[in-house]
Design an enzyme around this catalytic site. Structure first.
Site, PDB file in Angstrom:
ATOM      1  N   THR A 291       0.863  -1.185   0.000  1.00 16.18           N
ATOM      2  CA  THR A 291       0.000   0.000   0.000  1.00 16.18           C
ATOM      3  C   THR A 291       0.898   1.233   0.000  1.00 16.18           C
ATOM      4  OG1 THR A 291       0.005   0.018   2.404  1.00 16.18           O
ATOM      5  CG2 THR A 291      -1.792  -1.169   1.357  1.00 16.18           C
TER       6      THR A 291
ATOM      7  N   GLU B  95      -5.868  -3.196  -1.427  1.00 16.59           N
ATOM      8  CA  GLU B  95      -6.397  -4.357  -0.680  1.00 16.59           C
ATOM      9  C   GLU B  95      -7.532  -5.057  -1.416  1.00 16.59           C
ATOM     10  OE1 GLU B  95      -5.655  -1.467   0.689  1.00 16.59           O
ATOM     11  OE2 GLU B  95      -4.929  -1.676   2.752  1.00 16.59           O
TER      12      GLU B  95
ATOM     13  N   LYS C 274     -14.378  18.160   9.313  1.00 17.75           N
ATOM     14  CA  LYS C 274     -15.454  18.079  10.300  1.00 17.75           C
ATOM     15  C   LYS C 274     -15.669  19.462  10.905  1.00 17.75           C
ATOM     16  CE  LYS C 274     -13.796  13.710  10.288  1.00 17.75           C
ATOM     17  NZ  LYS C 274     -12.396  13.435  10.088  1.00 17.75           N
TER      18      LYS C 274
ATOM     19  N   TRP D 222     -20.067  16.960   8.549  1.00 12.85           N
ATOM     20  CA  TRP D 222     -18.980  16.556   7.672  1.00 12.85           C
ATOM     21  C   TRP D 222     -19.084  17.318   6.363  1.00 12.85           C
ATOM     22  CZ3 TRP D 222     -16.885  10.987   7.769  1.00 12.85           C
ATOM     23  CH2 TRP D 222     -16.732  10.577   9.094  1.00 12.85           C
TER      24      TRP D 222
HETATM   25  P1  AMP Z   1      -4.801   2.790  -2.880  1.00 14.67           P
HETATM   26  O1  AMP Z   1      -4.899   1.530  -2.148  1.00 14.67           O
HETATM   27  O2  AMP Z   1      -3.528   3.528  -2.652  1.00 14.67           O
HETATM   28  O3  AMP Z   1      -5.084   2.608  -4.343  1.00 14.67           O
HETATM   29  O4  AMP Z   1      -5.940   3.769  -2.317  1.00 14.67           O
HETATM   30  C1  AMP Z   1      -7.275   3.377  -2.189  1.00 14.67           C
HETATM   31  C2  AMP Z   1      -8.133   4.585  -1.906  1.00 14.67           C
HETATM   32  O5  AMP Z   1      -8.149   5.459  -3.031  1.00 14.67           O
HETATM   33  C3  AMP Z   1      -9.608   4.252  -1.692  1.00 14.67           C
HETATM   34  O6  AMP Z   1      -9.879   3.834  -0.387  1.00 14.67           O
HETATM   35  C4  AMP Z   1     -10.269   5.581  -2.007  1.00 14.67           C
HETATM   36  O7  AMP Z   1     -10.250   6.443  -0.901  1.00 14.67           O
HETATM   37  C5  AMP Z   1      -9.387   6.151  -3.077  1.00 14.67           C
HETATM   38  N1  AMP Z   1     -10.040   5.931  -4.367  1.00 14.67           N
HETATM   39  C6  AMP Z   1      -9.840   4.947  -5.251  1.00 14.67           C
HETATM   40  N2  AMP Z   1     -10.638   5.100  -6.329  1.00 14.67           N
HETATM   41  C7  AMP Z   1     -11.372   6.221  -6.105  1.00 14.67           C
HETATM   42  C8  AMP Z   1     -12.385   6.922  -6.834  1.00 14.67           C
HETATM   43  N3  AMP Z   1     -12.774   6.508  -8.025  1.00 14.67           N
HETATM   44  N4  AMP Z   1     -12.912   8.030  -6.273  1.00 14.67           N
HETATM   45  C9  AMP Z   1     -12.507   8.474  -5.068  1.00 14.67           C
HETATM   46  N5  AMP Z   1     -11.552   7.868  -4.332  1.00 14.67           N
HETATM   47  C10 AMP Z   1     -10.999   6.750  -4.848  1.00 14.67           C
END
Ligand code: AMP
Length: 552
Positions: free
Chosen positions: A186, A330, A439, A444
């Protein structure tokens, strides 16, 4: 009573076997790090992946050993995807945009035995030369003619030499489908990066579900270009999906600027592409300033962060349909895709745009649950919001070599850390990351909603909204923008922009103009750094002392 069907394990190697047998002459085109465009076919990929598998065996690797990659999207990286995973080893893709210390940490944590790297990353390898000493080999993915010599790394191995002498005959082992196939860490914006260990089964099921028409919708008619990097959650599964359906693959290599991407798409008749919003912002701006259009591109999947509606409209004006998708490291990554249903066909264009701008509805195989602050599911009215939990065969149940457990995994559900609304059709809209929402006075405020509105202003190139501490309200939103060249944007213009579009108390208190917004290694806005910029400016004085605060 058990069914009487064959036990046929879902293996990554079965995808390649299928592509080589039935799409053997379909092309894979790569822009190489060395410069020229490289072309070959799925049959060639299969032969060379087998040579690589033989070479890995000769290096003395044992089943389950991790093999690191630091590489752009290209044919040799694809050979690693199949040669490594297919032979029972674990393909560990590493993000080269991380700092060398982070890369060294990840390599050590994963216990990588061999590292394969593109030529471009030699300076990174040299900076972490000490951390590479324990590896069996560091292989540079090039030929002898381009091999660098490095006094700090005297034992570099040449990829082409490594596989040249190997036979292209190899029997892919009949692995248990739950065998680990890939590893991706991650991004680690909160705490140390954590390793997500994919299995053959999870990778194949994810690819099958993502290929469906309402997700990425790929077929043998497509020319597919993953701009999303192969080091970022398996390029959203495209290196598995394209060979599964027999689509042509077009790999952009290291050149991700507007001109290079546009040239490649046009030359190779690309019909489908995928990537994070920032890439398309760069491409669209380049195209507009050069009066360019698309002749073949029809569809683009965008995700990783929220797609501003204005981006959907700009692409639509160029004849390209946007499929907004949501995912996480994940979750392999895809879990939601915003495809309209038959009943939406008669909607007005603005209503369709609003639906397309949502993160989408669940893919088959992914189950979602929402939880309000009272712990109960939220109403599926598209307005109430709560945290989003997910479970399914391509969701992480644990982290590699770590006691940390994905949040709530013990209950069988993974807490995504996203705050969402869901409507009766299952369309999810992300209000915010739990940690990014502002917040204010107990309410929110969605930073994504405010960013999307700012993004539609002609002066603004990119916008972020973060919280600043506020004595009375706890937190208040601040808009931070990078402007287009020569453009101007004032606080009053900001107030005018938001008035009538959001509740008055949601309008940011201030706007701060910066030269450039910081991004994470995966191209997302780096909210922690942006918050720091705002806090540092506040220490010097107010962000804008001339105007009274927005009344609430
Ligand atoms: P990562 O594991 O680094 O790819 O990050 C995952 C996070 O990216 C998710 O929990 C979301 O908060 C954000 N994310 C992924 N796709 C989107 C999307 N289409 N719109 C908004 N947030 C997104």
């Amino acid at each position: 009573m058990l069914g009487q069907m064959m036990q046929w394990p879902l293996l990554v190697s079965s995808i390649l076997r299928h592509a080589a047998s039935y799409h053997g002459d379909t092309e894979i085109v790569s822009r190489t790090v060395e410069g020229p465009i490289h072309r070959y076919t799925y049959a060639d990929l299969s032969r060379r992946a087998k040579q690589l598998a033989n070479a890995l065996g000769r290096l003395g690797l044992e089943p389950g050993d991790r093999v690191g990659t630091l590489a752009w999207n290209g044919y040799r990286h694809l050979e690693l995807y199949y040669g490594v995973s297919g032979s029972g080893l674990v393909c560990h893709t590493i993000n080269p945009r991380l700092f060398p210390e982070q890369i060294a940490f990840i390599i050590a944590h994963a216990g990588d035995r061999v590292l394969f790297s593109d030529l471009s990353f030699l300076p990174i390898l040299e900076q972490m030369a000490d951390a590479l000493k324990g590896l069996k080999a560091v292989v540079i993915m090039t030929d002898e003619a381009h091999m660098p010599s490095s006094p700090l790394l005297p034992d570099l191995v040449c990829y082409e030499t490594l596989i040249a002498e190997e036979a292209d005959e190899y029997e892919w082992p009949d692995l248990d489908e739950n065998t680990a196939s890939g590893l991706c860490y991650t991004s680690g914006t909160t705490g140390e990066p954590k390793g997500v260990l994919y299995s053959h089964r999870s990778s194949v099921l994810h690819a099958m579900s993502c290929a469906l028409p309402d997700v990425l919708g790929l077929s043998a008619l497509d020319s597919v270009s993953p701009v999303v990097p192969m080091f970022h959650v398996n390029a959203w599964g495209i290196p598995f999906i394209a060979p599964m359906v027999g689509a042509k693959l077009v790999m952009p290599g290291p050149k991700l600027d507007g001109a290079s991407i546009h040239e490649l798409f046009e030359q190779e008749g690309v019909t489908f592409t995928a990537g994070v919003p920032t890439v398309w912002l760069t491409l669209l701006d380049w195209m507009d300033s050069h009066g360019q259009s698309f002749t073949s591109l029809k569809r683009v999947a965008i995700g990783g962060s929220a797609v501003p509606p204005v981006m959907i409209s700009r692409l639509q004006d160029k004849g390209v349909t946007v499929r907004h998708v949501w995912g996480m490291t994940e979750t392999s990554p895809l879990g939601l895709a915003a495809a309209l249903k038959a009943k939406h066909e008669g909607l007005a264009p603005e209503q369709k745009l609003a639906l397309r701008a949502k993160q989408g509805r669940p893919l088959f195989g992914m189950e979602f649950r929402t939880r309000g602050t009272d712990g109960k599911p939220i109403a599926r009215d598209g307005k109430s919001f709560g945290s989003m939990l997910v479970r399914g065969p391509w969701v992480a149940a644990g982290y590699y070599n770590s006691p940390a457990s994905p949040a709530h995994a013990e209950e069988g559900w993974f807490d995504t850390g996203d705050v969402v609304t869901m409507d009766a059709d299952g369309f999810v809209q992300i209000v915010d990351r739990t940690k990014d929402a502002v917040k204010s006075g107990g309410e929110w405020i969605s930073s994504i909603e405010l960013e999307n509105i700012a993004q539609s202003h002609p002066a603004i190139k990119e916008a972020a909204v973060v919280a600043k501490p506020d004595e009375r309200w706890g937190e208040r939103p601040v808009l931070v923008v990078q402007l287009k060249p020569e453009a101007h944007f004032s606080r009053q213009e900001m107030i005018d922009l938001y008035t009538g579009k959001v509740a008055r108390w949601s309008i940011p208190d201030d706007v701060l103009v910066v030269d450039e917004l910081p991004h994470t290694a995966t191209g997302k806005l780096l909210k922690t750094a942006i918050r720091e910029i705002v806090v540092n400016r506040l220490q010097v004085g107010s962000l804008d002392e001339d105007l009274p605060p927005v009344s609430r």
